[in-house]
Design an enzyme around this catalytic site. Sequence first.
Site, mmCIF file in Angstrom:
data_model
loop_
_atom_site.group_PDB
_atom_site.id
_atom_site.type_symbol
_atom_site.label_atom_id
_atom_site.label_comp_id
_atom_site.label_asym_id
_atom_site.label_seq_id
_atom_site.Cartn_x
_atom_site.Cartn_y
_atom_site.Cartn_z
ATOM 1 N N ASN A 1 2.468 8.484 10.604
ATOM 2 C CA ASN A 1 2.258 9.862 10.139
ATOM 3 C C ASN A 1 0.858 10.428 10.383
ATOM 4 O OD1 ASN A 1 4.939 9.929 9.102
ATOM 5 N ND2 ASN A 1 4.239 8.691 7.379
ATOM 6 N N ALA B 1 0.837 -1.202 0.000
ATOM 7 C CA ALA B 1 0.000 0.000 0.000
ATOM 8 C C ALA B 1 0.872 1.252 0.000
ATOM 9 C CB ALA B 1 -0.910 -0.007 1.221
ATOM 10 N N SER C 1 0.602 3.382 10.565
ATOM 11 C CA SER C 1 1.344 4.488 9.950
ATOM 12 C C SER C 1 1.817 5.422 11.052
ATOM 13 C CB SER C 1 0.452 5.259 8.982
ATOM 14 O OG SER C 1 1.069 6.495 8.669
ATOM 15 N N ASN D 1 -5.082 -0.483 8.411
ATOM 16 C CA ASN D 1 -3.819 0.193 8.717
ATOM 17 C C ASN D 1 -3.937 0.987 10.015
ATOM 18 O OD1 ASN D 1 -1.409 1.550 8.749
ATOM 19 N ND2 ASN D 1 -1.610 2.457 6.722
ATOM 20 N N ASN E 1 4.870 -2.091 8.654
ATOM 21 C CA ASN E 1 4.838 -0.744 8.102
ATOM 22 C C ASN E 1 6.241 -0.136 8.198
ATOM 23 O OD1 ASN E 1 3.733 1.836 7.240
ATOM 24 N ND2 ASN E 1 1.788 1.205 8.141
ATOM 25 N N ASN F 1 -6.384 -1.095 1.403
ATOM 26 C CA ASN F 1 -5.855 -0.700 2.704
ATOM 27 C C ASN F 1 -6.647 0.509 3.204
ATOM 28 O OD1 ASN F 1 -4.033 0.845 4.555
ATOM 29 N ND2 ASN F 1 -2.628 -0.850 4.154
#
Length: 339
Positions: free
Chosen positions: A177, A62, A175, A172, A246, A139
């Site tokens: 971020n 992804a 991440s 997900n 990830n 995703n």
Amino acid sequence: MFYKIAQKFMFQMDPELAHNLAIGSLKSTGNSPLNCFYAQNIKPAPVTMMGLTFPNPVGLAAGMDKDGECIDAFHAMGFGHIEVGTVTPRPQPGNDKPRCFRLKPAKAIINRMGFNNKGVDNLVENLKAVKTNAMVGVNIGKNKDTPVEQGKDDYLICMDKVYPYAAYIAVNISSPNTPGLRSLQYGDLLDDLLGSLKQKQKELAEKHGKYVPIALKIAPDLSSEEIEKIAEALIKSEFDAAIATNTTLTRDGVSGLLNANEAGGLSGKPLNSLSTIVIKQLADCLKGKLPIIGVGGINAAEDALDKLDAGAEMVQIFSGFIYQGPKLIKDIVEAYRIK
């Protein structure tokens, strides 16, 4: 050969600009004779996982095709599956630019994109327009302005909308971020999220007359205890698979390099051994009850085989694909076939 020439040209540009240019050209050539510049004939090496049969064990991770605009082009390259997204309920611009950086000597990338995407409704239209029989995973994530406590609702909205068009759905929560997102990997928040998604899956399977498996994508920056707890939660909720891993917040193997101090998640070659260790630990905890898709730092066929040896059943590539080109897909499939 063509990729090396294109790469030389692209690597002179800002990484995000190069990415957008590549996506644009792949989008316009995916179903045209011009796909001869990147199409590959890869002999099948089928893998059955999550009740699905994939043509080979190499997927696109992804983040490359967030809005599902180039599925047919990536399928032509020979990917066994393509994971699109991360997609959120509403469109969002992501973090401020610049937000993507190459660390060329380390064959690495740092990004803090922040789930920039055109929203789930746009993705669904692109999924409907796919002309090939590509295996597409979707995703899903949460919008930046959705409080973590209500994050579950965003995942349920996305799941509801993509369910009829996805081969599988990846959740997900790893991440680095999106502020607070990784907190969903722990304790009650995780149990509640997994339980709710599993319940939604039951309802949607009944409604659409098909079972679409769900996988959880985890971070590499977890202690052994945290990995064990996630494994327990996955088994308890009867999730279908795990995707590990990830990007990492660590900077091992890149310190002192240009851009190494930029905020964001590190991917590429320096992530390889860390992600393989996490796969091994996770596989030991899952004891074969759930399959794993291994991702993180695969830069050569041997890296992929290491992840399969550690307990993964399939792999995904992203940064290695940027540095090595479509040939990496073929190399891994050939090595897998020999193995």
